[in-house]
Design a protein around this motif. Structure first.
Motif, mmCIF file in Angstrom:
data_model
loop_
_atom_site.group_PDB
_atom_site.id
_atom_site.type_symbol
_atom_site.label_atom_id
_atom_site.label_comp_id
_atom_site.label_asym_id
_atom_site.label_seq_id
_atom_site.Cartn_x
_atom_site.Cartn_y
_atom_site.Cartn_z
ATOM 1 N N ILE A 36 18.006 -3.895 11.127
ATOM 2 C CA ILE A 36 18.227 -2.663 11.657
ATOM 3 C C ILE A 36 19.048 -2.339 12.493
ATOM 4 O O ILE A 36 19.764 -0.863 11.859
ATOM 5 C CB ILE A 36 16.614 -1.713 12.270
ATOM 6 N N SER A 56 22.566 8.847 8.428
ATOM 7 C CA SER A 56 21.044 7.702 8.826
ATOM 8 C C SER A 56 21.133 6.875 7.270
ATOM 9 O O SER A 56 21.727 6.444 7.714
ATOM 10 C CB SER A 56 20.383 9.181 7.180
ATOM 11 N N GLY A 57 19.878 5.632 8.023
ATOM 12 C CA GLY A 57 20.302 4.368 8.268
ATOM 13 C C GLY A 57 21.257 3.874 8.780
ATOM 14 O O GLY A 57 22.004 2.184 9.152
ATOM 15 N N GLY A 59 20.879 2.921 11.468
ATOM 16 C CA GLY A 59 19.714 2.472 13.180
ATOM 17 C C GLY A 59 19.985 3.214 14.681
ATOM 18 O O GLY A 59 19.855 2.783 15.366
ATOM 19 N N LYS A 60 20.650 4.580 14.473
ATOM 20 C CA LYS A 60 20.827 5.464 16.229
ATOM 21 C C LYS A 60 19.682 5.489 16.264
ATOM 22 O O LYS A 60 19.036 5.379 17.806
ATOM 23 C CB LYS A 60 22.083 6.354 15.532
ATOM 24 N N SER A 61 18.407 6.240 15.468
ATOM 25 C CA SER A 61 17.347 6.939 16.294
ATOM 26 C C SER A 61 16.260 5.456 16.505
ATOM 27 O O SER A 61 15.274 5.674 17.451
ATOM 28 C CB SER A 61 16.336 7.896 14.954
ATOM 29 N N MET A 62 16.208 4.548 16.200
ATOM 30 C CA MET A 62 15.222 3.434 16.716
ATOM 31 C C MET A 62 15.971 2.461 17.961
ATOM 32 O O MET A 62 15.709 1.865 18.405
ATOM 33 C CB MET A 62 15.261 2.357 15.305
ATOM 34 N N GLN A 109 13.984 14.764 17.290
ATOM 35 C CA GLN A 109 14.508 16.185 16.692
ATOM 36 C C GLN A 109 13.131 17.319 16.571
ATOM 37 O O GLN A 109 13.647 18.422 16.556
ATOM 38 C CB GLN A 109 15.132 15.253 15.180
ATOM 39 N N GLU A 191 18.572 14.139 17.793
ATOM 40 C CA GLU A 191 18.738 15.175 17.058
ATOM 41 C C GLU A 191 18.253 16.543 17.314
ATOM 42 O O GLU A 191 17.496 16.955 16.824
ATOM 43 C CB GLU A 191 18.589 14.762 15.483
ATOM 44 N N THR A 194 19.392 19.753 15.532
ATOM 45 C CA THR A 194 19.106 19.436 14.198
ATOM 46 C C THR A 194 18.264 20.111 13.439
ATOM 47 O O THR A 194 18.662 20.486 11.911
ATOM 48 C CB THR A 194 19.273 17.287 13.443
ATOM 49 N N HIS A 224 23.993 13.362 14.526
ATOM 50 C CA HIS A 224 25.317 12.275 13.196
ATOM 51 C C HIS A 224 26.603 13.060 12.897
ATOM 52 O O HIS A 224 27.310 13.233 12.220
ATOM 53 C CB HIS A 224 24.138 13.001 11.982
ATOM 54 N N ASP A 457 16.676 20.082 -2.326
ATOM 55 C CA ASP A 457 16.082 18.421 -1.577
ATOM 56 C C ASP A 457 16.850 17.765 -2.996
ATOM 57 O O ASP A 457 15.843 17.852 -3.956
ATOM 58 C CB ASP A 457 14.944 18.393 -1.267
ATOM 59 N N TYR A 459 15.550 14.949 -3.318
ATOM 60 C CA TYR A 459 14.317 13.480 -3.893
ATOM 61 C C TYR A 459 13.314 14.649 -4.393
ATOM 62 O O TYR A 459 12.607 13.637 -5.218
ATOM 63 C CB TYR A 459 13.898 13.458 -2.780
ATOM 64 N N ARG A 516 21.270 11.004 -6.947
ATOM 65 C CA ARG A 516 20.313 12.601 -6.787
ATOM 66 C C ARG A 516 21.096 13.607 -7.370
ATOM 67 O O ARG A 516 21.372 14.608 -8.359
ATOM 68 C CB ARG A 516 19.003 12.194 -6.343
ATOM 69 N N SER A 540 20.908 18.505 3.307
ATOM 70 C CA SER A 540 19.742 17.283 3.429
ATOM 71 C C SER A 540 20.443 15.717 2.786
ATOM 72 O O SER A 540 20.030 15.186 3.096
ATOM 73 C CB SER A 540 18.116 17.281 2.420
ATOM 74 N N MET B 1 18.049 8.182 12.511
ATOM 75 C CA MET B 1 17.825 8.122 11.251
ATOM 76 C C MET B 1 17.859 8.832 11.261
ATOM 77 O O MET B 1 16.322 10.069 12.077
ATOM 78 C CB MET B 1 16.797 7.495 10.621
ATOM 79 N N THR B 2 18.871 10.493 10.073
ATOM 80 C CA THR B 2 17.347 11.630 9.642
ATOM 81 C C THR B 2 16.598 11.891 8.519
ATOM 82 O O THR B 2 16.545 11.223 7.755
ATOM 83 C CB THR B 2 18.805 13.184 9.211
ATOM 84 N N THR B 3 15.450 12.515 9.365
ATOM 85 C CA THR B 3 14.691 12.510 8.486
ATOM 86 C C THR B 3 14.963 13.569 7.279
ATOM 87 O O THR B 3 15.280 14.242 8.025
ATOM 88 C CB THR B 3 13.142 12.768 9.191
ATOM 89 N N LEU B 4 13.907 13.304 6.424
ATOM 90 C CA LEU B 4 14.904 14.480 5.150
ATOM 91 C C LEU B 4 13.059 14.882 4.868
ATOM 92 O O LEU B 4 12.010 14.355 5.253
ATOM 93 C CB LEU B 4 14.696 13.645 3.954
ATOM 94 N N VAL B 5 12.920 16.282 4.599
ATOM 95 C CA VAL B 5 12.321 16.551 4.034
ATOM 96 C C VAL B 5 11.641 16.106 3.121
ATOM 97 O O VAL B 5 12.146 15.244 2.225
ATOM 98 C CB VAL B 5 12.715 18.778 3.663
ATOM 99 N N PRO B 178 10.592 21.309 -6.293
ATOM 100 C CA PRO B 178 11.940 21.566 -7.473
ATOM 101 C C PRO B 178 12.231 21.343 -8.453
ATOM 102 O O PRO B 178 12.512 21.787 -9.751
ATOM 103 C CB PRO B 178 12.997 21.538 -6.554
ATOM 104 N N ARG B 288 11.451 6.291 -1.487
ATOM 105 C CA ARG B 288 12.825 6.426 -0.878
ATOM 106 C C ARG B 288 13.657 5.138 -1.655
ATOM 107 O O ARG B 288 14.097 4.280 -0.525
ATOM 108 C CB ARG B 288 13.644 6.659 -0.852
#
Lengths: 625, 288
Positions: A36, A56-57, A59-62, A109, A191, A194, A224, A457, A459, A516, A540, B1-5, B178, B288
């Motif tokens: 990480i 994101s990814g 490793g800043k939060s960890m 956050q 954050e 945010t 971020h 979103d 995702y 996506r 997002s 890590m920015t958490t996504l919704v 969505p 993900r």
């Protein structure tokens, strides 16, 4: 790694309050070990504000969690985190418990899940308080102390209220008061702004900064957003895929970033005060730390990468006074980076489609009320839209700006028939679209081919079980009945949005967030619409990816002549894409006009507040009112 | 890590008391595999016929020729248990398939359409929940005459409301995502949205539910047979065998324990497999 933090101590230079040396974080899922954070050196002095900036990814939060010994299970940290001569990583849970709160405190956050919903705010703040002799405070003393603490964060009236009665910003204030209850010397904020509305974001950051000054505590801000870091921090660490790429004073980094990634991040964030000719984006997306273990982490995405960048992991080296950079070629490319930035920041002229152009969409006095299910029958409904009128011309791009709850998403959903308005008229290309349920199949088909929507979103906006190709093919088939070459059509759509045709065999799970969102855009394009409604399409996504998608929107517009109704809370974003803007506040349009007029000379008090909330660097910051 | 919704859907399902471990799941699969094999080739393997009386032998305890002994009519318990596999699988499979079809169609339609359709379907479900199922079955069959087919039909009607309610719930959840709204905006016909988009995403839950239903149906059918309301007397059905041999518990315990044990093992295996399958399928495409 050698400890290279020497030249980076703050001005007083005598010993850091908190110091991490060679901090490495690994996760272990099953037998699979992943990196990480690779190896990180960091120091934090008394009364100093330091920012860790990363996507994101990164490793800043960890990293933030490792510094207080709060890593989630499955993650482990190695190296040293020194605080008062102790290595935090070696302490037992019990010893950590003593340090947390009184030495180091953490603000997270999401203010909506951080507080206990069944405890009054005053109790959340004063719960752990003890008097000078170490005894728990009595009821009255506790309440007094709690109101004093809540007054410090500006909301003394919330002592007897529950978290669910408060807005997000107020909750975040309660959380900050609770974190500060033990009078910590270090506050780590991950954050903190945010999840909040733009106007609230700025207040929370200003509050943190003023608390940091008045208590002369050290503040470590994880974000971020480079602009937030510039406006709040003294020094900045730029983290990318688990490695530090650049370290330096906030002012100096802003004046001249000395790593291509920092430059890219800076340029990816569109400025709020002008429209850029070209949005410079870093191509691709953030890799996993292990995939770039033996090279410069940025090499796959860097325009200046050479073969020497791809053979070893570059260390942080001093490149100027109090500046470290992990770029091997920084001396060679410094001038080039400078001119790139200079060119990229040139403002562009907004070409207005004639105001008198034929309206494609006309919304008149649109009202939408929702029955409030949580209240008793007969109580007044919640008004989401209270008589909104807007028009969107053919090939025109129009912005819809407002905070959450302003009704902007409801308006979008009414336009595509996902909600039926309570009153008012929607006319789309001559068809009355106020009630989709009453339309004939022909009219519906016409509307579907005129207006499409892209959701926030990425995702959940693709069916997780269907491949990209089948999702696109389905739409092509439906609207161009048995076109001869569906495969070719899919490939063409993917190419349009900057994706390889081979991606059509993948399922969404194998795509990044940016990819996506590109597929979602391609799906909307498949019906060849004349207007695409974009509901927060980039909010997002990571900053570097956001710029790519905004660039894509501009390209598509130039090539296909498609118009946008661009819904966002981000003024800087809206400025890059649209010509005209409507400002929505509590279900009503409070201001509208050409984008530069509205943003540069806001008339309505709410617009003024919105414009002021865009983070600016320290040099540009206007005084708070 | 920015958490996504968003994030992975919450697992809204109760854990069984017996957690599925890789070993128990493997054993369950093995057991169901053996059952399927016996259902296909049992008659070739069974040493004796299911109804062949051997009055001269009479009641015996397990021995070399009769592995589980014989009942009071001298019928081989081992062979009858093997023949019973067919009945044990056939009836519950019919019930599960029937309830699956009815439950999914009604649940999808009610959850997606809402309004009057939803209201009427759900009131029917409420009504069926309020009815004491097994009691009604017993009365119905008592009035209409004992018949295996009738028992199966009644159990389909009794089981499908449970499926309907579960499927409607998950459909409601999917409907607001969505990807479904995008499909609606693109003008896809309702049928395509329901069966091509939503259905595959709720399939894990339907499937797990079907396996749980199987266990329930097997026990319910066996209970009816035990009471003499299902299959006719003398048939090599486990419930029937249990009922006919319960008085022999002291003379030849195997005669009652063999069918009883088979019912328990089959139902448990199906439960475990259903649970395992749910976990596997629910993760499909979610990460993900």
């Amino acid at each position: 790694m050698r400890s290279n933090v020497g030249p980076l101590r703050g001005a007083d230079g005598n010993g850091s309050l908190l110091e991490a040396v060679g901090l490495a974080i690994h996760s272990r899922i099953g037998g699979d070990q992943r990196t990480i954070v690779r190896s990180l050196d960091l120091s934090l002095d008394e009364a100093e504000t330091v920012g860790i900036v990363g996507e994101s990814g990164s490793g800043k939060s960890m990293t933030a969690r490792a510094l207080v010994g709060l890593l989630p299970s499955g993650l482990s940290a190695r190296g040293e985190v020194r605080l008062d001569g102790n290595n935090i990583l070696d302490l037992s849970q019990r010893e950590l418990g003593r340090i947390r709160g009184s030495e180091v405190a953490l603000v997270l956050q999401d203010p909506f899940t951080m507080l206990n919903p069944v405890t009054r705010c005053g109790d959340q703040v004063a719960d752990g308080l003890v008097d000078a002799a170490g005894r728990r405070l009595g009821r009255r003393a506790r309440r007094e102390e709690a109101s004093r603490r809540l007054a410090e964060v500006g909301i003394p009236e919330t002592v007897d209220r529950y978290p669910f009665e408060l807005s997000g910003g107020m909750r975040q204030r309660v959380a900050i008061a609770a974190a500060l209850a033990g009078d910590p010397r270090i506050l780590i904020a991950d954050e903190p702004s945010t999840a909040l509305d733009v106007t609230t974001q700025r207040e929370i950051l200003a509050l943190l900064k003023s608390l940091q000054t008045s208590r002369s505590m050290a503040l470590l801000l994880i974000t971020h957003d480079l602009r937030v870091a510039f406006s709040t921090c003294d020094r900045i660490y730029v983290l990318y895929a688990g490695s530090l790429l650049e370290v330096g004073g906030a002012g100096a980094v802003e004046a001249e970033p000395l790593h291509p990634y920092t430059l890219g991040l800076l340029l990816s964030e569109p400025p709020g005060d002008r429209r850029l000719t070209e949005l410079v984006a870093i191509p691709g997306s953030v890799p996993a730390a292990d995939d770039v273990a033996t090279m410069c982490p940025l090499a796959p995405r860097c325009q200046w990468a050479q073969s020497k960048c791809e053979v070893s992991h570059p260390p942080l080296n001093p490149v100027a006074d109090n500046r470290l950079s992990a770029c091997l070629r920084i001396d060679e490319i410094r001038a080039e980076m400078h001119s790139l930035r200079h060119n990229a920041e040139r403002p562009a002229v907004v070409h207005h489609t004639a105001e008198a152009s034929v309206p494609l969409v006309r919304v008149e006095n649109l009202e939408k009320a929702f029955a409030d299910a949580s209240r008793r029958r007969g109580s007044p409904p919640v008004i989401a839209l209270g008589g909104v009128s807007i028009t969107v011309g053919v090939t025109e791009s129009v912005g819809l700006v407002g905070e959450s709850g302003s009704g902007k998403t409801t308006l979008a959903r009414c336009l595509v028939g996902l909600e039926t308005p309570t009153a008012g008229v929607i006319t789309i290309d001559g068809v009355d679209a106020s009630n989709y349920g009453s339309l004939s199949a022909d009219q519906l088909r016409k509307l579907r081919r005129t207006v499409q929507i892209v959701f926030q979103d990425p995702y959940s906006s693709l069916n997780p079980l269907r491949t990209v190709g089948s999702a696109l093919k389905e739409v092509l088939e439906l609207h161009h009945k048995g076109g001869r070459n569906l495969e070719g059509g899919v490939a063409e759509l993917l190419e349009r949005v900057g994706l390889a045709a081979s991606l059509s065999r993948r399922k969404p799970v194998a795509l990044s967030g940016g990819e996506r969102q590109r597929v979602a855009i391609a799906r909307a394009l498949a019906v060849q619409p004349r207007l695409i409604i974009c509901d927060e399409p980039v909010s997002s996504l990571d900053v570097s990816v956001q710029a790519q998608i905004l660039g894509l929107f501009r390209t598509l517009r130039d090539e296909l002549g498609v118009g946008y109704l661009f819904i966002t809370h981000d003024l800087a974003v809206v400025r890059q894409v649209v010509e005209r803007v409507y400002v929505l506040y509590r279900g009503e349009v409070v201001e509208s006009g050409p984008v530069e007029t509205v943003l540069d000379h806001p008339q309505h008090a709410y617009t003024v507040r919105l414009v002021e909330s865009v983070p600016r660097s320290a040099s540009q910051q206007r005084p708070m009112r | 890590m920015t958490t996504l919704v968003g994030g992975p859907r919450a697992r809204g399902r109760r854990r069984l008391l017996l957690r599925s471990t890789p070993l128990t799941v493997a054993l369950s699969f093995g057991f169901i595999g053996i059952l399927l094999f016996l259902a296909a080739f049992g008659p070739l393997l069974a040493p004796h016929g299911p109804g062949s009386l051997n009055l001269a032998t009479g009641l015996t305890t397990p021995n070399g020729e009769f592995w589980f002994g014989t009942d009071d009519l001298g019928r081989d318990v081992f062979s009858r248990t093997i023949y019973g596999v067919r009945y044990a699988l056939f009836g519950p499979v019919l019930i599960v398939v029937g309830a699956f079809v009815i439950g999914n169609v009604l649940g999808l339609a009610a959850g997606y359409r809402g309004g009057m359709l939803d209201a009427s379907v759900m009131r029917w479900v409420d009504l069926m929940y309020a009815v004491p199922g097994l009691l009604v079955t017993i009365v119905l069959i008592g009035v209409l005459g004992a018949s295996y087919l009738l028992a199966v039909v009644v159990l389909v009607v009794l089981t499908s409301p449970f499926d309907t309610r579960v499927i409607r719930g998950v459909t409601l959840e999917q409907r607001s995502l969505p990807y479904v709204e995008a499909a609606r905006t693109l003008g896809l016909p309702v049928r395509a949205i329901l069966f091509r988009h939503i259905f595959p995403n709720i399939l894990p839950i339907s499937f797990a539910n079907a396996f749980l239903n199987f266990a329930f149906s097997l026990v319910a059918l066996s209970a009816l047979s035990f009471l003499g309301l299902g299959i006719g007397p003398g048939t090599a059905d486990w419930g029937r065998m249990l009922s006919e041999s319960r008085l022999l518990l002291f003379e030849n315990p195997a005669a009652a324990l063999a069918p009883g044990g088979m019912i328990v093992l089959t139902a448990t295996s199906m439960n475990l497999i259903g649970d395992w399958l749910y976990d596997r399928l629910a993760d499909r495409g979610r990460a993900r």
